[in-house]
Design a protein around this motif. Sequence first.
Motif, mmCIF file in Angstrom:
data_model
loop_
_atom_site.group_PDB
_atom_site.id
_atom_site.type_symbol
_atom_site.label_atom_id
_atom_site.label_comp_id
_atom_site.label_asym_id
_atom_site.label_seq_id
_atom_site.Cartn_x
_atom_site.Cartn_y
_atom_site.Cartn_z
ATOM 1 N N THR A 103 0.853 -1.185 0.000
ATOM 2 C CA THR A 103 0.000 0.000 0.000
ATOM 3 C C THR A 103 0.888 1.233 0.000
ATOM 4 O OG1 THR A 103 -1.712 -1.177 1.219
ATOM 5 C CG2 THR A 103 -1.866 1.219 1.198
ATOM 6 N N ARG A 135 3.857 7.498 -10.259
ATOM 7 C CA ARG A 135 3.690 6.046 -10.108
ATOM 8 C C ARG A 135 4.871 5.511 -9.302
ATOM 9 N NH1 ARG A 135 -0.240 3.908 -13.448
ATOM 10 N NH2 ARG A 135 -0.723 5.200 -15.246
ATOM 11 N N SER A 162 2.881 0.790 -10.179
ATOM 12 C CA SER A 162 1.612 0.849 -9.448
ATOM 13 C C SER A 162 0.589 1.623 -10.273
ATOM 14 C CB SER A 162 1.812 1.559 -8.109
ATOM 15 O OG SER A 162 2.022 2.947 -8.336
ATOM 16 N N ILE A 175 -0.649 7.442 -8.436
ATOM 17 C CA ILE A 175 -0.761 7.984 -7.083
ATOM 18 C C ILE A 175 -0.946 9.487 -7.229
ATOM 19 C CG2 ILE A 175 0.421 8.325 -4.882
ATOM 20 C CD1 ILE A 175 2.022 5.735 -5.587
ATOM 21 N N VAL A 214 -3.084 3.719 -2.520
ATOM 22 C CA VAL A 214 -3.122 2.839 -3.683
ATOM 23 C C VAL A 214 -2.515 1.510 -3.261
ATOM 24 C CG1 VAL A 214 -2.181 2.461 -5.993
ATOM 25 C CG2 VAL A 214 -2.953 4.740 -5.329
ATOM 26 N N GLN A 243 -1.183 -2.384 -4.302
ATOM 27 C CA GLN A 243 -0.625 -3.176 -5.394
ATOM 28 C C GLN A 243 -0.420 -4.599 -4.876
ATOM 29 O OE1 GLN A 243 3.269 -1.792 -6.608
ATOM 30 N NE2 GLN A 243 3.015 -2.621 -8.659
#
Length: 161
Positions: free
Chosen positions: A81, A103, A117, A120, A130, A132
């Motif tokens: 996260t 990202r 990812s 963001i 976010v 992943q």
Amino acid sequence: MTPTTRPLARPVLAAAALLLSVLAAAAGLGAGTASARPAEAPRLAIAGDDIWTVGNHDNCRGPIRVSAKTDPRQPGTVFITYRPGQFTGDGPGWRRNPVCTVRAHANWTFPATIRPSALIVAGPRGGKAVTQVLRTGSGLQGMGFGTAFPHKPVSYYLIVP
């Protein structure tokens, strides 16, 4: 036993005892009933848990906190996260549009490939987290996280169930 080998024996025995204690504690962390949700993974963090980065416009910059969770019911999987903190920027462009996008990229021991990812997005009040999902495989993993822009990355060593 000679006088030269005797002083060396105590530190070696102490190091062996410490290693066995760490291994026993690590084995105990994985024992027991699986939790209902993924839990924070015990890890050794190198240089902290925050990526410090510069974003996409007007020198926007700020921290992204990285969190790693594992679940014994899902072996070989790590849930990462990214939580963006408060970002700031410079100039009239930042005052007009105080939103920074970036990202994060994840990499681990094997296979050594970079996984980007989702986007963001952060501003003066931070941003949404976010998550992943990384399929790393089980065992000891060396993991790294950073951005494509200038940054201070995050590195972990963790055991994935």
